[in-house]
Motif scaffolding. Structure first.
Motif, PDB file in Angstrom:
ATOM      1  N   UNK A  80       0.809  -1.208   0.000  1.00 56.31           N
ATOM      2  CA  UNK A  80       0.000   0.000   0.000  1.00 56.31           C
ATOM      3  C   UNK A  80       0.851   1.270   0.000  1.00 56.31           C
ATOM      4  N   UNK A  81       2.157   1.148  -0.182  1.00 62.27           N
ATOM      5  CA  UNK A  81       3.040   2.303  -0.221  1.00 62.27           C
ATOM      6  C   UNK A  81       2.962   2.937  -1.604  1.00 62.27           C
ATOM      7  N   UNK A 116       3.736   7.719   0.463  1.00 60.56           N
ATOM      8  CA  UNK A 116       2.560   7.719   1.329  1.00 60.56           C
ATOM      9  C   UNK A 116       2.217   6.296   1.720  1.00 60.56           C
ATOM     10  N   UNK A 117       2.364   5.992   2.989  1.00 61.90           N
ATOM     11  CA  UNK A 117       1.987   4.687   3.500  1.00 61.90           C
ATOM     12  C   UNK A 117       0.466   4.645   3.546  1.00 61.90           C
ATOM     13  N   UNK A 149      -4.173  14.793  -1.023  1.00 61.62           N
ATOM     14  CA  UNK A 149      -3.018  15.647  -1.280  1.00 61.62           C
ATOM     15  C   UNK A 149      -3.194  16.340  -2.627  1.00 61.62           C
ATOM     16  N   UNK A 150      -2.529  17.468  -2.752  1.00 66.90           N
ATOM     17  CA  UNK A 150      -2.559  18.214  -4.001  1.00 66.90           C
ATOM     18  C   UNK A 150      -1.262  19.002  -4.133  1.00 66.90           C
ATOM     19  N   UNK A 154      -3.857   5.169   9.749  1.00 66.22           N
ATOM     20  CA  UNK A 154      -2.893   4.065   9.742  1.00 66.22           C
ATOM     21  C   UNK A 154      -1.631   4.394   8.953  1.00 66.22           C
ATOM     22  N   UNK A 155      -1.623   5.512   8.223  1.00 59.44           N
ATOM     23  CA  UNK A 155      -0.495   5.814   7.350  1.00 59.44           C
ATOM     24  C   UNK A 155       0.361   6.972   7.826  1.00 59.44           C
ATOM     25  N   UNK A 156       1.611   6.951   7.407  1.00 62.23           N
ATOM     26  CA  UNK A 156       2.543   8.036   7.667  1.00 62.23           C
ATOM     27  C   UNK A 156       3.232   8.335   6.349  1.00 62.23           C
TER      28      UNK A 156
END
Length: 131
Positions: free
Chosen positions: A21-22, A62-63, A70-71, A92-94
């Protein structure tokens, strides 16, 4: 012992799913100095470095990319990047962001729960009091 093996397999499966999912994106903008680099981000590890070129180079990792909004944009005054996590699923992401900036560019950052690293920094830095 068999249950321990099942738990270990489940951990490996979750780790593999996270790695799949990265999402990685690369950008390049040509700018002329004076110009501004603006970044608004949350829950990211950010690395800034400088070069003698006239481009702003960006690598965004983006994890759990599906959990991000995002833009990016550019105009005569600067380059703008905004990256925020979506409510609930984004937690859940960083993010891991790397930017290479031309010398002399004005930098404006609006960060929340971020880690900032500046490579080979040769400048005076003044920060207002943090809240």
């Amino acid at each position: 012992m068999r249950h321990l093996g099942n738990i270990w397999n489940a951990i490996k499966l979750v780790s593999s799913a996270r790695d799949l999912a990265l999402e990685t994106r690369r950008f390049e903008w040509t700018v002329s100095i004076p110009n501004t680099f603006f970044l608004q981000a949350e829950h990211c590890d950010i690395n800034l470095s400088w070069h003698d070129g006239d481009q702003v180079l960006a690598k965004l990792e983006l994890q759990a990319g599906f959990g991000w909004q995002w833009t990016t944009d550019q105009d005569d005054a600067g380059v703008y990047i905004v990256a925020r996590r979506k409510p609930l699923i984004g937690s859940i992401g960083r993010g891991k962001f790397s930017f290479t900036l031309p010398h002399g560019i004005h930098i404006s950052l609006k960060l929340e729960n971020c880690q900032l690293c500046c490579d080979r920094l040769h400048t005076s830095l003044e920060l207002p009091p943090f809240q």
